[in-house]
Write a protein that holds these residues in place. Sequence first.
Motif, PDB file in Angstrom:
ATOM      1  N   ILE A   1       0.834  -1.203   0.000  1.00  0.00           N
ATOM      2  CA  ILE A   1       0.000   0.000   0.000  1.00  0.00           C
ATOM      3  C   ILE A   1       0.866   1.250   0.000  1.00  0.00           C
ATOM      4  N   ALA A   2       1.938   1.239   0.792  1.00  0.00           N
ATOM      5  CA  ALA A   2       2.844   2.390   0.814  1.00  0.00           C
ATOM      6  C   ALA A   2       3.519   2.574  -0.548  1.00  0.00           C
ATOM      7  N   ALA A   3       3.855   1.460  -1.209  1.00  0.00           N
ATOM      8  CA  ALA A   3       4.424   1.551  -2.563  1.00  0.00           C
ATOM      9  C   ALA A   3       3.399   2.120  -3.536  1.00  0.00           C
ATOM     10  N   ALA A   4       2.133   1.751  -3.371  1.00  0.00           N
ATOM     11  CA  ALA A   4       1.076   2.289  -4.234  1.00  0.00           C
ATOM     12  C   ALA A   4       0.900   3.789  -4.007  1.00  0.00           C
ATOM     13  N   LEU A   5       1.030   4.239  -2.769  1.00  0.00           N
ATOM     14  CA  LEU A   5       0.938   5.669  -2.490  1.00  0.00           C
ATOM     15  C   LEU A   5       2.105   6.431  -3.118  1.00  0.00           C
ATOM     16  N   ALA A   6       3.293   5.830  -3.069  1.00  0.00           N
ATOM     17  CA  ALA A   6       4.452   6.453  -3.717  1.00  0.00           C
ATOM     18  C   ALA A   6       4.241   6.521  -5.235  1.00  0.00           C
ATOM     19  N   LEU A   7       3.683   5.471  -5.807  1.00  0.00           N
ATOM     20  CA  LEU A   7       3.374   5.474  -7.235  1.00  0.00           C
ATOM     21  C   LEU A   7       2.359   6.569  -7.564  1.00  0.00           C
ATOM     22  N   PHE A   8       1.378   6.746  -6.702  1.00  0.00           N
ATOM     23  CA  PHE A   8       0.374   7.789  -6.901  1.00  0.00           C
ATOM     24  C   PHE A   8       1.028   9.171  -6.923  1.00  0.00           C
ATOM     25  N   VAL A   9       1.974   9.405  -6.022  1.00  0.00           N
ATOM     26  CA  VAL A   9       2.665  10.699  -5.989  1.00  0.00           C
ATOM     27  C   VAL A   9       3.431  10.926  -7.291  1.00  0.00           C
ATOM     28  N   HIS A  10       4.060   9.865  -7.812  1.00  0.00           N
ATOM     29  CA  HIS A  10       4.791   9.997  -9.075  1.00  0.00           C
ATOM     30  C   HIS A  10       3.844  10.246 -10.251  1.00  0.00           C
ATOM     31  N   ILE A  11       2.720   9.560 -10.252  1.00  0.00           N
ATOM     32  CA  ILE A  11       1.742   9.755 -11.328  1.00  0.00           C
ATOM     33  C   ILE A  11       1.217  11.188 -11.314  1.00  0.00           C
ATOM     34  N   GLN A  12       0.925  11.689 -10.129  1.00  0.00           N
ATOM     35  CA  GLN A  12       0.430  13.060 -10.030  1.00  0.00           C
ATOM     36  C   GLN A  12       1.502  14.061 -10.471  1.00  0.00           C
ATOM     37  N   TYR A  13       2.769  13.728 -10.247  1.00  0.00           N
ATOM     38  CA  TYR A  13       3.843  14.605 -10.719  1.00  0.00           C
ATOM     39  C   TYR A  13       3.865  14.651 -12.246  1.00  0.00           C
ATOM     40  N   THR A  14       3.743  13.485 -12.882  1.00  0.00           N
ATOM     41  CA  THR A  14       3.780  13.471 -14.349  1.00  0.00           C
ATOM     42  C   THR A  14       2.549  14.154 -14.946  1.00  0.00           C
ATOM     43  N   ARG A  15       1.454  14.162 -14.229  1.00  0.00           N
ATOM     44  CA  ARG A  15       0.244  14.857 -14.697  1.00  0.00           C
ATOM     45  C   ARG A  15       0.255  16.341 -14.342  1.00  0.00           C
ATOM     46  N   LYS A  16       1.310  16.773 -13.673  1.00  0.00           N
ATOM     47  CA  LYS A  16       1.515  18.166 -13.276  1.00  0.00           C
ATOM     48  C   LYS A  16       0.462  18.678 -12.289  1.00  0.00           C
ATOM     49  N   VAL A  17      -0.057  17.775 -11.469  1.00  0.00           N
ATOM     50  CA  VAL A  17      -1.013  18.181 -10.440  1.00  0.00           C
ATOM     51  C   VAL A  17      -0.304  18.952  -9.343  1.00  0.00           C
ATOM     52  N   TRP A  18       0.924  18.543  -9.015  1.00  0.00           N
ATOM     53  CA  TRP A  18       1.654  19.196  -7.926  1.00  0.00           C
ATOM     54  C   TRP A  18       2.085  20.608  -8.311  1.00  0.00           C
ATOM     55  N   GLN A  19       2.123  20.895  -9.595  1.00  0.00           N
ATOM     56  CA  GLN A  19       2.451  22.242 -10.032  1.00  0.00           C
ATOM     57  C   GLN A  19       1.337  23.209  -9.648  1.00  0.00           C
ATOM     58  N   THR A  20       0.111  22.710  -9.697  1.00  0.00           N
ATOM     59  CA  THR A  20      -1.037  23.532  -9.341  1.00  0.00           C
ATOM     60  C   THR A  20      -1.287  23.562  -7.836  1.00  0.00           C
ATOM     61  N   PHE A  21      -1.102  22.415  -7.186  1.00  0.00           N
ATOM     62  CA  PHE A  21      -1.396  22.294  -5.755  1.00  0.00           C
ATOM     63  C   PHE A  21      -0.184  21.768  -4.980  1.00  0.00           C
ATOM     64  N   PRO A  22       0.915  22.513  -4.904  1.00  0.00           N
ATOM     65  CA  PRO A  22       2.098  21.982  -4.213  1.00  0.00           C
ATOM     66  C   PRO A  22       1.920  21.871  -2.701  1.00  0.00           C
ATOM     67  N   TYR A  23       0.976  22.628  -2.133  1.00  0.00           N
ATOM     68  CA  TYR A  23       0.771  22.587  -0.689  1.00  0.00           C
ATOM     69  C   TYR A  23       0.212  21.233  -0.223  1.00  0.00           C
ATOM     70  N   ARG A  24      -0.421  20.484  -1.116  1.00  0.00           N
ATOM     71  CA  ARG A  24      -0.961  19.178  -0.743  1.00  0.00           C
ATOM     72  C   ARG A  24       0.135  18.154  -0.459  1.00  0.00           C
ATOM     73  N   LEU A  25       1.318  18.409  -0.942  1.00  0.00           N
ATOM     74  CA  LEU A  25       2.415  17.467  -0.738  1.00  0.00           C
ATOM     75  C   LEU A  25       2.828  17.369   0.719  1.00  0.00           C
ATOM     76  N   LYS A  26       2.536  18.384   1.526  1.00  0.00           N
ATOM     77  CA  LYS A  26       2.892  18.293   2.944  1.00  0.00           C
ATOM     78  C   LYS A  26       2.088  17.195   3.643  1.00  0.00           C
TER      79      LYS A  26
END
Length: 161
Positions: free
Chosen positions: A48-73
Amino acid sequence: MAAPSECGIKARFSFSIIGIVFGVSIFLTFGLHYKNWNTSLWGLLSGIAAALALFVHIQYTRKVWQTFPYRLKYWMLLGCFIQLAGVCGFVAYITLAVTMGQGLIVYGNGYYLTSIWCFMTWKWGFLLFYFSRSYKRLYGDIYTILPQDPKDNIHGYYSDS
């Protein structure tokens, strides 16, 4: 901080997918066949933790973190909690194995195998924290460079006197 290369992102995806596959296979193998539910559940938590890490990487490639970087905390905090659970489990199961004088047991409650999967859970929690932090720094640097609007009077640019 430099953005990861395309090859680096593919490697992160690959390792995360391998972590998910191994976590689920440990859950099924040790739970159903060997009846070692401690190892089974820690393996599932690792997946599950590996799946969460994969989710973070997928969101990076979709540029979601560019719009909402505060969610990364929040992802960083979740990674810290997963790390804490992994370390506590590792210490507890090693202590149990040593005090009970256990060897390497596959069937039933084998605490040494469980401690290995507690360590793997810690590792994926650390990677979740690390990659969330690196993406947050990558996009956080962009937003700290932008000038503040002096009309907001938030930082005391203007005074009414």
